[in-house]
Design a protein around this motif. Sequence first.
Motif: not given
Lengths: 305, 286, 375
Positions: C164-187, C251-256
Amino acid sequence: MSTAADERTHLDSRGHRLRVFLGGSKVYWLILPAFVFFLIFFIVPVLSLFLISIDKPVAGVVDPQWDFTAKNFIRFFTRATYYEAAVRSIGLATLVAIITLAIGYPLAYLIAKTENPGRNTFYMILVLCAMQLDMVIRLYGLMVLMGDNGLINRSLIDAGWIEAPLPLMYNFAGVVIGLVQFTLPFMVLSLIGVIRSIHPSLEEAARSLGATRRVAFWRIIFPLSMPGVLAGSLLVFAISISSYVVPALMGGWKVVVMPIHIYQQIAELGKWQFGSAIAVVLFCTSVVAVVVYQRYAAVSAGGRT
Amino acid sequence: MASLTDTAVPSVPSPRRWSERNVSLTIQIGAWIGFVILLLPVFIVVLAGLNSGEYLTFPPEGLSLRWVVEFLTSETWMGAYLFSLLLALITMAVSTVLGTMAAIVLARYRFPGRDLLRAYFLSPLILPGVVLGLALYVFFVTTNLGLARTLTGLVIGHVLVTCPYVIGTVSAALVSFDQSLEEAARSLGADAWTAFRRITLPNISAGMMAGAIFAFIVSFGQFDVSLFLSTPDLTPLPIALYISLRYTFEPTAAAAGIFAILLVIVSMLLTARLVNMRKFGGIKFS
Amino acid sequence: MKKLQDKLGRPLSRRSLLKTGAALGAAGSLPLFNINHVWSQDVMYDGGVFDAEGATLNIGEWGGFWEEFVNKNLLDQFKKDFNCNISYDSSWPWFPKFVAGGPKNPVYDITNWNLPEMFKTAGAGDYFLTKDEIIANVPNAKDCWDFAFENGVGVTWGFGQYCYAYRTDLADPHPTNFKSFWDDQYGGGKRGTYITSNTLQMIFFLTASHVFGGDYKNLDAGYEAMRSAMPMKISDFTGNMQTLIERGEVVIGVQWEGEVYNQIDKGVPIAAMVWEEKKPILTQTKTISRYADPVAKKLAFALMNRTLSPEYAAEFGKTFYMRPTNKTAPIPDNLASKGVTNTADATNGMWIPDWHWYLENEDDVVETVNEIFAG
């Protein structure tokens, strides 16, 4: 001296008409080059593509297999996602046509009534400039304007008028805005000539008989400009329903209309047969629209064309 | 001697002088809303091309010509721009000739099947450009006429989608042109061709010019049809823009947009010199 | 209606009709298949430099910055050394162009792929040379690890990991595992993925099926996962995703990992969270078209050779964080700092799904996921 009108009423017997047509001028052959060109390079390729729409669906095969079936069309009409796309396409195109008419008419009116040639050219340049800019780069401009973090949302949020950004892009609204922006010049240009050819004395006469400006407009001018209205609407409809780039980019790949399905099926999945079946449906839809337009135009123009 | 800028008889008999004061306020407001909608993205792109920073922010970081310079010196971008120019000019020439000839027959003669014929010429616009491009690509490859991946193939595609516009504008001009003038010339002894050349042609020249410009503009900005017919050596500007923007955003792309706009302005000014814009009769499709 | 067939019993097509007509007129009725086959066998390459006398090599590969890099580090020199022209086409997708022309009319001589599209094309006809034919004519291919040939169609010359590519300044808390993508903060549309034809989305979907449904072939679990992730921003290329993240639209996206490290180097406040639950591999694979022009084919061999060279692999690693498949390639510092080593088991634990199974189910997946995206 016979006028054109007299000449035409003259031509009520078929024989006479045909004689004038064939003997009156040798220019009727002028249409042949265009006709043949279209035949070889449009009709033939497109028909061959349509031919495989009744072919058996096999991925990756583009040559006709001569194994006919209606499977592709059945699939189209039985899977919700496809005929919904058809409805969406038609709805989108109609909506865009209406909006461009509402916005384009005042603009065309203004330009048509501008006598000052310098000013007139200036306006025309503005309209054509907007038309000239590539859709792709315009999309970027629109993204800067309407994105979640774009100009509009930023200013509205900063001014405290809204809390969350307005979703103006990557959805249906974005596609409508993009298409309106893209087709507006076509509508305006269709209307200008017609509005201009409405004799001013008609409106004057109405006004002198006591009609307000608004009544004069809706009762005299607008109906007289119907040929332009219909021509412009048809053009906008045709362009909108067949547009691929705008729904793809402005819709964030989420507004699925028929051209997107066609592209996906053919270019990405290699299902040429099914893709071309969708293309056939799209084509027929547009043809129906054209026919409806022609009928309506003939009726409303009252035989002036 | 008749020139292109005036005619023997005006097509609208003695027009009264309408000034903009006679246009109601509502309409004026509506018109200006229209202008804003048309021009705002253009404005943004121009700003992006002149922006000194790499990403367009508001307020802009500052003005600079560096992207313009990069555009002018870039082989890919200038190549694409000039190629589009060439392609559009060729398309314009072919379309105008074919389209005018067709329009003349369509507008002046009544015959059974005329409506069908009109629809026939309009149909390329109805088909999605990508489908047309694909169909042509497959056609070129299968028939092996040596048209695949060539300039001619690309021109053919462009002509198909620009001809309808030419037919439209010339038809409109022909409709508002009073045919009795030509008939009068015939009755005075001129043969069909001379009457046509001396009387009709100058009068519809505005329509032809308008059609030609339309064809040019539509071809220059054409994306859908070019998508499958272009090759790395034959890349028109819209395709180059798309390819570049897909991978990354460069302000040089915006600078390319600026030059495309400049092209329109120049061609419009040129035409305004040659043709009286008031003669422009609009587009007509039936 | 009976299928029309030619003498060899193959279905008659427009193509073969025209070609047969020409051949009959010119050379009698020799079956064309044999002529081409013989033709394709007599090109050999031994690793040296030769004069192509101005012939053109057709390449299909990614564009943008990638294209600039390839031109600068490989093609400019190649053109000089071999006296040839190069036609670099970056208007992906490749599949429809190959199929429209058929195997005998390859649109590119050497092509760069992600796996699914390559398999799709290979399955549609005899388009590419086999790995043995490539190894026989490309010296550097012998130096590649076995896993580079596992796909069975082309040569994998580079790879990377999904993240996952994520913005360190906009994602709080930072993602820690695959399922973090589904966190409410990214709604509200702050998540980003790709169109269904993009390999990254395919992998994302399959990984989601695995994580949420226990088995990557559990399509229903995957569909559910996509549904609950909506609304998402859909991109068509990783370059576009980079822009979206930079602009903060996503703020969080699928990347390589490569593109994320690249952006970090440019100063964007972004970080990569590499997937651990399943480690899919993003491969860059090249194929050589079987029926390419003989001279072009020889050039393709030569280019393949240079692409597989350790020097080029090191350069690519330095700029794109691309991991090499050539066992003799040195690992540049930036890659080494991420813990990358060049060993036979470098791809251990990395996962390639059964693409043939996926392609069989692709229709359903594309239809359903598109419906979800559009909903």
